[in-house]
Design an enzyme around this catalytic site. Structure first.
Site, short mmCIF file in Angstrom:
data_model
loop_
_atom_site.label_atom_id
_atom_site.label_comp_id
_atom_site.label_asym_id
_atom_site.label_seq_id
_atom_site.Cartn_x
_atom_site.Cartn_y
_atom_site.Cartn_z
N ARG A 105 4.66 41.34 18.35
CA ARG A 105 5.60 40.56 19.15
C ARG A 105 6.62 41.44 19.86
O ARG A 105 7.18 42.33 19.24
CB ARG A 105 6.38 39.59 18.24
N MET A 155 8.04 38.73 28.27
CA MET A 155 7.17 39.80 27.76
C MET A 155 6.09 39.20 26.87
O MET A 155 6.04 38.00 26.67
CB MET A 155 8.02 40.82 27.01
N SER A 185 50.48 41.75 46.76
CA SER A 185 49.28 41.00 46.39
C SER A 185 48.08 41.77 46.93
O SER A 185 47.98 42.00 48.14
CB SER A 185 49.34 39.59 46.99
N GLY A 207 44.82 42.45 48.45
CA GLY A 207 43.78 41.77 49.23
C GLY A 207 42.52 42.61 49.12
O GLY A 207 42.24 43.45 49.97
N THR A 208 41.80 42.38 48.06
CA THR A 208 40.69 43.29 47.76
C THR A 208 39.47 43.05 48.64
O THR A 208 38.54 43.84 48.61
CB THR A 208 40.29 43.19 46.27
N ASN A 209 39.48 41.97 49.42
CA ASN A 209 38.38 41.83 50.40
C ASN A 209 38.53 42.92 51.45
O ASN A 209 37.61 43.69 51.72
CB ASN A 209 38.43 40.46 51.09
N ASP A 210 39.72 42.97 52.04
CA ASP A 210 39.96 44.01 53.04
C ASP A 210 40.05 45.40 52.40
O ASP A 210 39.59 46.38 52.97
CB ASP A 210 41.24 43.71 53.83
N GLU A 266 46.13 45.95 51.23
CA GLU A 266 44.71 45.88 51.57
C GLU A 266 44.24 47.07 52.41
O GLU A 266 43.19 47.04 53.00
CB GLU A 266 44.36 44.54 52.24
N TYR A 301 49.37 38.24 37.97
CA TYR A 301 48.51 37.08 38.17
C TYR A 301 47.27 37.44 38.98
O TYR A 301 47.23 38.48 39.65
CB TYR A 301 49.27 35.94 38.87
N ARG A 355 46.40 30.75 53.51
CA ARG A 355 46.07 31.43 54.78
C ARG A 355 46.48 30.51 55.93
O ARG A 355 45.78 29.55 56.24
CB ARG A 355 44.57 31.71 54.84
N HIS A 413 9.30 27.95 27.81
CA HIS A 413 10.18 29.05 28.14
C HIS A 413 10.88 28.88 29.48
O HIS A 413 12.05 29.20 29.63
CB HIS A 413 9.40 30.37 28.11
N ARG A 435 50.99 33.32 53.53
CA ARG A 435 50.77 34.53 54.31
C ARG A 435 50.85 34.22 55.79
O ARG A 435 50.27 33.26 56.27
CB ARG A 435 49.38 35.09 54.00
C1 PEP Z 1 41.77 40.03 51.34
O1 PEP Z 1 41.61 40.78 52.29
O2 PEP Z 1 41.39 40.29 50.19
C2 PEP Z 1 42.41 38.72 51.54
C3 PEP Z 1 42.65 37.94 50.51
O3 PEP Z 1 42.67 38.34 52.80
P1 PEP Z 1 41.56 37.78 53.80
O4 PEP Z 1 40.33 37.51 53.00
O5 PEP Z 1 42.13 36.54 54.39
O6 PEP Z 1 41.42 38.90 54.77
MG MG Z 2 42.74 40.46 54.11
#
Ligand code: PEP
Ligand code: MG
Length: 853
Positions: free
Chosen positions: A94, A105, A733, A735-738, A714, A821, A545, A439, A601
């Site tokens: 097995r 498997m 804050s 902005g981890t997207n940018d 950002e 936060y 936003r 399964h 913002r």
């Molecule tokens: C970011 O950039 O992480 C963000 C929160 O701003 P936006 O997505 O609006 O650019």
């Molecule tokens: Mg941004």
């Protein structure tokens, strides 16, 4: 290698635990130590599998001798000899990795049987059917798994009424396909079976499953060699699977399936639809009582819901496997709450063991209870949630259409592990055969996909791409709706409604709130979203936003007018028209979030986003304005605080609207909103210094209100110059997207679907950095910003409002960084609350159970 050996008996202690012995191996070893009835046997470690893979398919040196040694010991324990023609020791071989991969498997049963031994078993037991049935199963499984012979060849040749003839037919098929007769040597069978199980780690379906579940490809599987016990010996025998609680709802009670006179693969492969476990009580009352008692003991030992496989041989119960049960989110929550009530686990343990990513399932749509519809057929409610989509009959089509964004329902005779890629792409799964524990039904539950299984009114002709559902003819693309919570199948599309959060959910999240340090806010732009966020437990808004308010139908013409303005006066006139709209939006949000902070913002995107395309422009003036605003890299262009500095009247209007709204709400409700005004895309202290001045100057003209002024972080420059920027900021804050876009140089608009998809497929990157924070790169920049910012201003408030604020691992990282936060979309707030609590519990050493097997 963890040790200088590769094989452990079930009753021998091994240091490597689950990683070394795999989930099944560790379960068998622990059950043996607990005194639960388990067949004897041994485990070949994952080390051996890794060595086998690394050498390109050579068994590691010494393994064969070790296996021989342990086999000799097994012979001693059982009093039988492997390869004995009269009374042979038979074993199952097995698979069992450290992480559960249900059905992905291979396993081979009855290894050790051959022509002579089958006759020997007949003479000794007098049970001809049993002996021949066992032998034909071996030839079939061995043929399929070791030699890759197509299963249909065997299925077509099966004659239940003449098993002797079936065996002859199977041996012929084997020889035709491989050019050699079926091996009669027991050790040769065992050696090949072990290799085949190692090889099954890398089947396409196992690889697809690992990719989907983010399981590393280099773990390898252990192999368990287990003395056979027989569920196919007649009426006093059988086999089954059971859960200690209902894996769909978490309710206490009997939950499982049983097949009399059968071997395990009949149940798990979904070939025969089994009976509910309660039926076993009538047939085999003593074994049934033992089973119930054993289930109780296993739960008590593991302090978790177990998923077990068992066999009854001549009335005697044997456990073949135990593992923490895969369960729906609803079941996970109910079981956790009840186990706390039963004093089986603590609240901390309850919170630690809920998978935050799974909570999303509870936020799944359901059928609108007010919708009227006819149920055309019913099956088993194998995995809850509802879905509508066009029918597809094979996994490849499901994948093709699903990838194009089409909602599809995968309709199959039976769900097999080979369907995994189609299941990933489908909205829901419907099968004619197979039980709740087949399964693939288990896999659907793990994915949180609606699944209706064992729908007897369904027949499928996959080749012709047609199905019949209670006599109704259906073809590819015909739309059906499934309710995996009730097992109902409906023709056509039915309205779905958002789900409600239940009491268990509230209970566990309230416990999580007691443990966590990080606050959780929501990204919300409207009063409705703000109210929803609050319902989910948000402690404020981390990002509003404001540009989303500009997009509304009644505002866009005014926004365009403002952008088209020939001079500042004209622009101010348009802005004056926008102001009351913005103010009333802010009032709504402040009221919905009364008593909690709201971060607003100011305008961020490039202005051309509000204009139509050149082709759609209605006159020359607009065309020339569009041209003037065009930029080669708008994301790196005139946006964010650069807009605010260049056209200060825009930000002035927004600040005015915010402050007027705050005053209006304070006057109306008696409670002043907690306002935070945030400037986007700041990279230089001087930018924020000027904008802070603008903010304070504009606000003070409106009246006395308290508020904070802060900035998004950002840009990499903002991170490394955080000490300077902090001089002008009350809060940061992230902005981890940018920040991900600018730190990695990956366009957040284009990377996915282009090179990033390629990178992920090829393993250049393990995770999508826009989903899971790139901790070592972007995360390091954040760490620098936190250190430098707090060095000059210890009271600086810190948060994150990029998408990562709603992803469990990233939330844990933010906890570690010491942020105040996280902020995420309203639907992810519960996830973030749980993940934030788990980060604390992990530091305190509270372990999550690993669901394995
Ligand atoms: C970011 O950039 O992480 C963000 C929160 O701003 P936006 O997505 O609006 O650019
Ligand atoms: Mg941004």
């Amino acid at each position: 290698m963890a040790d200088d050996r590769y094989v452990y008996d079930f009753d021998e202690p091994a240091d490597g635990g689950r990683d070394l012995l795999g989930g099944k191996g560790i379960g068998l070893a622990e059950m043996t130590q607990l005194g639960v009835p388990v067949p004897a046997g041994f485990t070949i470690t994952t080390d051996a599998c890794r060595a086998y893979m690394a050498s390109g398919g050579e068994l590691p040196e010494g393994l064969e001798a070790e296996v021989d040694e342990h086999l000799a010991r097994l012979e001693e324990t059982t009093g039988k000899r492997f390869g004995d023609p009269d009374d042979p020791l038979l074993v199952s071989v097995r698979s069992g990795a450290a992480v559960t991969m249900p059905g992905m498997m291979d396993t081979i049963l009855n290894v050790g049987l051959n022509d002579e031994a089958a006759d020997g078993v007949i003479t000794r037991t007098g049970n001809e059917h049993f002996a021949r049935d066992s032998y034909r199963r071996l030839i079939q499984m061995y043929g399929e798994i070791v030699e890759g012979i197509d299963a249909h060849r065997f299925e077509d040749a099966l004659d239940e009424d003449d098993l002797a003839a079936t065996i002859e037919a199977y041996k012929r098929i084997y020889e035709e396909e491989t050019g050699s007769p079926f091996p009669q040597d027991a050790k040769e069978q065992l050696g090949h079976a072990v290799r085949a199980v190692f090889d099954s780690w890398n089947t396409p379906r196992a690889q697809a499953y690992r990719r989907y579940n983010k399981i590393p490809h280099d773990l390898g599987t252990a192999v368990n060699v287990v003395q056979m016990v027989f569920g196919n010996k007649g009426d006093e025998s059988g086999t089954g699977v059971a859960f200690t609680r209902d894996p769909s709802t978490g309710e206490q009670g009997l939950y499982g399936e049983f097949l009399a006179d059968a071997q395990g693969e009949d149940v798990v492969a979904g070939i025969r639809t089994p009976q509910p476990l309660a039926k076993m009580k009538e047939r085999l009352p003593e074994a049934f009582d033992d089973l119930i008692e054993t289930m109780r003991r296993l739960e008590e030992h593991y302090k978790d819901m177990q998923d077990i496989e068992f066999t009854v041989e001549d009335g005697r119960l044997y456990l073949l496997q135990t593992r923490s049960a895969k369960r729906t989110a609803a079941a996970a929550l109910k079981a956790a709450v009840e186990m706390v009530d039963e004093s089986l686990i603590t609240r901390e343990e309850a919170v630690a063991r809920i998978d935050p990513g799974q909570l999303d399932q509870l936020l799944h749509p359901r059928l609108d209870p007010d919708a009227s519809y006819d149920v055309v057929a019913r099956g088993l409610n194998a995995s809850p949630g509802a879905a509508s989509g066009g029918i597809v009959f094979d996994a490849d089509t499901a994948e093709d259409r699903g990838r194009n964004g089409e909602p599809v329902i995968l309709v199959r005779w039976e769900t097999t592990p080979d369907d995994i890629h189609g299941m990933i792409a489908a909205q829901g799964i419907l099968t004619a055969h197979g039980g709740m524990t087949s399964h693939a039904a288990v896999v659907a539950r793990g994915m949180g996909k609606p699944c209706v299984a064992g729908c007897e009114a369904l027949s499928v002709d996959a080749k012709a791409k047609t199905a019949s559902l209670n006599g109704l003819k259906l073809g590819e693309g015909d739309v059906i709706t499934l309710d995996g919570g009730t097992g109902e199948v409906i023709i056509g599309e039915i309205r779905l409604i958002p789900p409600e959060i239940n009491e268990d959910f509230e209970t566990v999240l309230a416990w999580a709130d007691d443990f966590r340090r990080l606050k959780v806010r929501a990204n919300a732009d409207t009063p409705e979203d703000a109210a929803k966020a609050r319902e989910f437990g948000a402690q404020g808004i981390g990002l509003c936003r404001t540009e989303h308010m500009f997009m509304a139908e009644d505002r866009l013409p005014v926004v365009r007018e403002m952008i088209m303005a020939a001079n500042e006066d004209e622009r101010r006139a348009s802005l004056d028209k926008l102001l009351p709209h913005q103010q009333s939006d802010f009032e709504g949000i402040f009221e919905a979030m009364a008593g909690l902070p709201v971060t607003i913002r100011l305008l961020d995107p490039p202005l051309h986003e509000f204009l139509p395309s050149l082709e759609e422009a209605k006159d020359d003036r607009m065309r020339s304005r569009i041209r003037a605003l065009q930029e080669a890299n708008p994301m790196l262009g005139t946006r964010g605080c650069r807009l605010g500095l260049q056209y200060p009247e825009i930000y002035e209007m927004q600040v005015r609207a915010i402050i007027r709204a705050a005053i209006a709400v304070r006057d109306r409700t008696g409670e002043a909103p907690l306002v935070e005004i945030m400037h986007p895309l700041v990279g230089f202290e001087e930018e924020l210094r000027r904008l802070r001045e603008l903010t304070i100057h504009t606000a003070s003209a409106e009246g006395e209100v308290e508020y904070l002024v802060g900035t998004m972080i950002e840009l990499p420059r903002a991170c490394v110059r955080a000490d300077e920027i902090a001089e002008e900021a009350d809060f940061f804050s992230f902005g981890t997207n940018d920040l991900t876009q600018t730190a990695l140089g990956f366009s957040r608009d284009d990377a996915e679907g282009k090179f990033l998809t390629f990178y992920l497929q090829e393993g250049v990157l393990e995770r999508n950095p826009f989903e899971t924070l790139d901790q070592s790169g972007v995360g390091d920049l954040m760490r620098i910003a936190v250190e430098r910012g707090r060095r000059v201003k210890p009271e600086l408030k810190l948060g994150i409002c990029g998408e990562h604020g709603g992803e469990a691992e990233s939330v844990a990282f933010c906890h570690g960084l010491g942020l105040d936060y996280v902020s995420c979309s309203p639907y992810r707030v519960p996830l973030a609350r749980l993940a934030a609590a788990q980060a604390v519990l992990e530091e305190a050493g509270v372990e999550a159970v690993s669901v394995g097997g």
